[in-house]
Every structure is written in C-alpha cells, then in structure tokens.
Design a protein around this motif. Structure first.
Motif, short mmCIF file in Angstrom:
data_model
loop_
_atom_site.label_atom_id
_atom_site.label_comp_id
_atom_site.label_asym_id
_atom_site.label_seq_id
_atom_site.Cartn_x
_atom_site.Cartn_y
_atom_site.Cartn_z
N ARG A 1 0.83 -1.20 0.00
CA ARG A 1 0.00 0.00 0.00
C ARG A 1 0.87 1.24 0.00
NH1 ARG A 1 -4.38 0.97 1.17
NH2 ARG A 1 -6.14 -0.47 1.08
N MET A 2 0.40 2.25 -0.70
CA MET A 2 1.16 3.50 -0.68
C MET A 2 0.22 4.66 -0.97
SD MET A 2 2.99 2.99 -4.36
CE MET A 2 4.02 4.40 -4.23
N ASP B 1 2.29 15.96 -11.86
CA ASP B 1 3.71 15.80 -11.51
C ASP B 1 4.24 14.48 -12.03
OD1 ASP B 1 3.95 18.23 -10.22
OD2 ASP B 1 3.37 17.42 -8.27
N ILE B 2 3.46 13.44 -11.85
CA ILE B 2 3.88 12.13 -12.35
C ILE B 2 4.07 12.19 -13.87
CG2 ILE B 2 3.21 9.71 -12.62
CD1 ILE B 2 1.64 9.95 -10.04
N ALA B 3 3.11 12.82 -14.53
CA ALA B 3 3.17 12.92 -15.98
C ALA B 3 4.45 13.63 -16.42
CB ALA B 3 1.94 13.67 -16.50
N SER B 4 4.74 14.72 -15.77
CA SER B 4 5.96 15.46 -16.11
C SER B 4 7.19 14.59 -15.90
CB SER B 4 6.05 16.72 -15.25
OG SER B 4 7.30 17.35 -15.40
N HIS B 5 7.19 13.85 -14.81
CA HIS B 5 8.35 13.01 -14.49
C HIS B 5 8.51 11.88 -15.50
CE1 HIS B 5 11.50 11.33 -12.08
NE2 HIS B 5 10.84 10.23 -11.83
N ARG C 1 -5.48 9.04 -4.29
CA ARG C 1 -4.02 8.92 -4.35
C ARG C 1 -3.52 7.70 -3.56
NH1 ARG C 1 -1.47 15.05 -4.12
NH2 ARG C 1 -2.52 15.80 -6.01
N GLU C 2 -4.45 6.87 -3.17
CA GLU C 2 -4.03 5.66 -2.47
C GLU C 2 -3.98 4.50 -3.46
OE1 GLU C 2 -6.59 5.02 0.89
OE2 GLU C 2 -6.51 7.17 1.36
N ILE C 3 -2.83 3.82 -3.43
CA ILE C 3 -2.61 2.72 -4.36
C ILE C 3 -2.37 1.45 -3.56
CG2 ILE C 3 -1.17 1.85 -6.24
CD1 ILE C 3 -2.29 4.31 -7.22
#
Lengths: 277, 277
Positions: B183-184, B192-196, B222-224
């Motif tokens: 879990r995270m 931000d993820i897209a940019s990265h 935002r929980e995975i």
DNA sequence: CGGATTGTTGATTGGAGTCAAAACGTGTGG
DNA sequence: CCACACGTTTTGACTCCAATCAACAATCCG
C-alpha cells in the motif's frame, strides 16, 4: 606530467599525475606541486573494450583523457539501455559509489586513454591534496546534472526535438573542450542514440534527415555540421503546452504545425530563430 | 540524538547529530561517539515551500528526515520538468556540487523535516568523522543510480509500462524504509507524475485505470494498493524488441498484444505473473 | 569478396497527444 | 454551513506521430 606523448619514440610511460586529472576535468587552477606528486597508472582502451563491467565490484574511478565511451545497462531480460555517453574530462564508475557495484558496462566507442584511480588510494591522496576530494565532488555533481539534462531530452515530445536537444548537448560539451561548436563526429551508432533517447533507431535516421531537410544541420554518415545554430536552438524549445500560459496566448499550434512553420522559415533563407525575442 | 520527539512537551530542539544523518541514509553501522558530537540545525518545511531555489548559490545539503519533495527544473521558457521525487533518507541539493548552483526547486509535497548541513562545515566535520565524507559519496552515488532508474522508466514504450515501473520503484523505496510493500499514498499530483514520466497527465490517469482494470493494482484517489505484485513485476518488463534475440523466438507479439494477453490472464483469477519463468 | 553490421526509406497501424467537458475534491470567505 | 472558485482527476473523441515490419543500400571487417 601527462607524458603520454613525450616524444621519446613511442615509449608511453602510461602514467599521469593528479594535476593531469585536475586539468582534464577543468580544475587547472587547483594544480600545484602537491598534486604533481600523486601518480596514477594509465591504460589504453581499444574500441569495443569494456572498462567497467556491470555488477563487478566497485574499486576504481576511470578518468577519460582521450576517446569516448557509452555506458550501457543491461537488465535481467537482456534489454539494453544506453545510460549516457562520456568523453574527455568525464569520469567512469561514479555510480559505484552507491552500493559498491558498477551500474553498467562502459564500452569504448573509439580507441581511448583513461587514468585508473583506485578509489581507496584516491581518498588517501586527498588527505594530502584536498583538491582531489573536490575533484570527486565536482565529477559527481556533473554526472547528476548531466542526467538531469538527459531527462530534459527524453521529456521532449517529438523525435526531432529530442534529437535536436541531443545534438546541441553533444556539440556544447565538445565546444567546452575547445573544439568546434559547429562540426562534430558522432562516435556512436544510430541504434545507440535511439536507445539513449528512447525512440526507435529508424526514427533517429528519419529525424536526422528531417533536421537536415529543414536546413538546421547537414548530415554525412556520422559527421554533422550545424548550419543554423540559432534556428536549432529555437527549434529545440518546441514542447507541449506550457505550464505557464503565455500572455499573448495563441497556444493552439501543435508541435508539428510549429515544426513545419519553422521549416518554412528556414527555407526562406535560414531566418528561423534569428529573430530575437 | 534525533530529539525531535524528546517527549518534553512539544519543545522541539530543532537539532540533530551526524549520527542521525548516518542512520537516515542507512549507514547506522558507522555511528559512533564522534558522529554524535556533530550537530546540525533542523527545519520544518510546510507543504509547497521551497527548500532550494533553482539558480541560487549552493551552500548546503538538506537531509530529509520526514516528508517528501519534488525536484522541479524550470527552463528559460517556463516549461517545468519534475526531475525526481525525494523522501526520507534522500539528500537535496547534490546537483549543486557541479557548478555551485542548485539545478532545481525542491518543493515539499507535504509537511516535512530536514537537517541543514552547510557543505563547508560538513567537509570540516568529515576530517574528524570520515563517515560523513562517505555519507556524501554514498548519497551522490545513489542519486546517480536513481537517475539511471528514471531513465529506465522513461525508456519504456507504452504508458502503462512506464507507470508500472514508476509505481514499483516508489513502493520499493518505501519498503526499504520499512513500510508496506503493498500500500502506498501518492504524494504528488498526476500532473507531476506525468511530467516526471514524460507523458500527458491524461495518459497517467488512463494508465492507472488500465492497470486497475487488469487487476494489478487498486486505485482510490491517491491511495494505491498492489494487488498482484508478481504480475506487475512481470508486466513492467514488456518492452520493445529484444536486442538479444530470444532462442524460441516468437518475437512477433506487439507490446499491446502482450498487455492484453496479460490482462486476460489477470481476469482468469489473478494468475498473471504467478507463473515462474 | 562474402558476411555482418549499420543506415535509409516505405507502408501500415496502433497508441498517445491534444482538445473538450464534466465530475470530483479542496480550500476560502461570507 | 453553504456557496463559490480553483485545481485535480477522469472520460470521451479525434488526429497524427512514431513504432513496427519490411526491403534495400551502404559501410565495415575479416
């Protein structure tokens, strides 16, 4: 003390001093009698030879005096990734600082010469010559900075833009070393470039001819000439939608449309990018 | 000596020792009475605050004790690139080692705590405590290694594979710190993820739902949660044609075909990747 | 001179960027 | 507490770029 070419009939002493290392990396101002006393063995490396082996225990840093290398990571499935290209003044093996193992193969792209610096001995020597410690820090910082620049390259949408950025980086590094800022020879294959940029090698080929068709560069085999530095510098900035919206805001132009537009400008007498903003 | 929570009624001393730094970064074995004597000021950082400013002169390294950051580079045209995400045990500002200037903004993604280590003082202290010098080398090496892993992520064709690799990297880092490997919570925005990752933020969203549809993960805001670690680990290896040709060689399967195939396997009872190869 | 690697060009098609719009979440201020 | 504004996230539709497959030319090397 770099007596690689001491003119005594091809007898190469295969040694260099700490001062040489400082000079290669651009810290000539730190050179002194102390750093002259520190010596390192040198090694000639022939094309295709590996200097570091991925997974081998980290022992030494290799300072490139002449020639160029690619750093290749092979993942467990056999897929290869070119992590970067290195040349004079660069240091091979820094990623070993993390866990004591080299993170990739360093393959010579042409006959090269490197100085072998045992990390342990380098640290010992740095107690007498603090500049050698700075040397490692500087090299590490540069490596990180370089990786970030590579991220910028790969972040670009559009293969032509990626290639433009890549070429401009290569030529900039070469210019820093005092060589031409217009002509260059690609030491690596199209396939290596493709791997490094994250695109297909056919696309590298096509993008090169595209940049040539648009008048930015001239391509012959592996020799590249920058015909329109300003235009290319401008073209490399073509990206996807700005995060900070431009004031005038005709943001509707796609990257392809812009590319074609710039190509037209280039045809009208290489004026692209010559306009100051 | 990390007396941030010394239990004396919320009075936070805002200081920590060199030993703390060593522990955070995973060099606890180097802790000793000497490193206890070295003290660093600490600073609380609130969400959205910048710890380093791009272009500002390099003075200090910042050791993250708690919280997380993104490193953002803004090019002259205003385009932003997320260079990386940092968390506990990571060091902010290492790219300043190259030319004395920070290469990006370090923005806190949540309330955080960092130790401020003046680079000059850190070097002085390292004469008494050599482990502190090793600390910098280790951090630098890790930063380089981390960047290379990011290159691997961006080199992947297929947005879903990129995202799978990214998620697995994040969860691995979290697991290293002793937290859950399943879990995270994503501290950063999709953008931000897209940019990265070098993709459009809409694609991040779509790829997340795709991975969820295929049964690899579960997404809520935002929980995975990783539902099928083995399957995801296998899926992330889907790349373009192997440089080393497989012996059996049915290399004709496209990545999409393979992805769909794995999706079907996943639907048949989460069996994807459970098969050992 | 073969053989292999490298490089170029063409045709095809899937995937992702882009534009658009709506749902959702969050924080602010009345 | 609600209303509202703003940012975030998701979903849809469409277009087009680049990966892929394929064939061939050029170059290098033994």
């Amino acid at each position: 003390m770099d007596n690689r070419m001491d003119g005594n009939g091809g007898l190469q002493s295969a040694r260099c001093s700490g001062s040489d290392l400082l000079r290669w990396i651009g810290m000539a101002h730190e050179v002194g009698p102390r750093s002259d006393q520190v010596v390192f063995p040198m090694r000639r490396v022939r094309t295709g030879t590996l200097v570091t082996h991925e997974g081998a225990p980290f022992e030494s840093l290799y300072f490139i005096n002449a020639g160029s290398f690619k750093s290749v990571h092979t993942d467990p499935d056999g897929y290869e990734l070119v992590q970067g290209f290195l040349g004079r003044g660069d240091v091979i093996g820094l990623d070993g600082l993390s866990d004591g193992v080299y993170g990739g193969d360093a393959v010579a792209l042409e006959d090269a010469t490197v100085a072998i610096a045992s990390f342990r001995e380098l640290l010992n020597a740095s107690r007498q010559v603090p500049a050698l410690e700075q040397l490692i820090f500087l090299a590490s910082g540069r490596e990180i900075r370089r990786k970030n620049m590579t991220l910028e390259v790969m972040a670009a949408v559009g293969a032509e833009v990626r290639l433009a950025r890549f070429l401009l980086q290569l030529i900039a590094r070469q210019a820093e070393q005092g060589y031409s800022a217009r002509r260059m020879v690609l030491r690596m294959s199209r396939r290596d470039i493709a791997s490094h940029l994250g695109i297909a090698h056919e696309t590298v080929s096509r993008s090169l001819t595209a940049l040539a068709d648009w008048g930015y560069i001239e391509v012959q085999h592996r020799e590249i000439e920058i015909l329109d530095p300003d235009g290319l510098e401008h073209f490399k900035r073509v990206t996807r939608g700005p995060t900070i919206k431009p004031p005038g805001g005709r943001g509707g132009a796609t990257r392809r449309a812009r590319a074609q537009e710039m190509a037209r400008m280039a045809e009208d007498g290489h004026a692209a990018g010559a306009t100051r903003f």
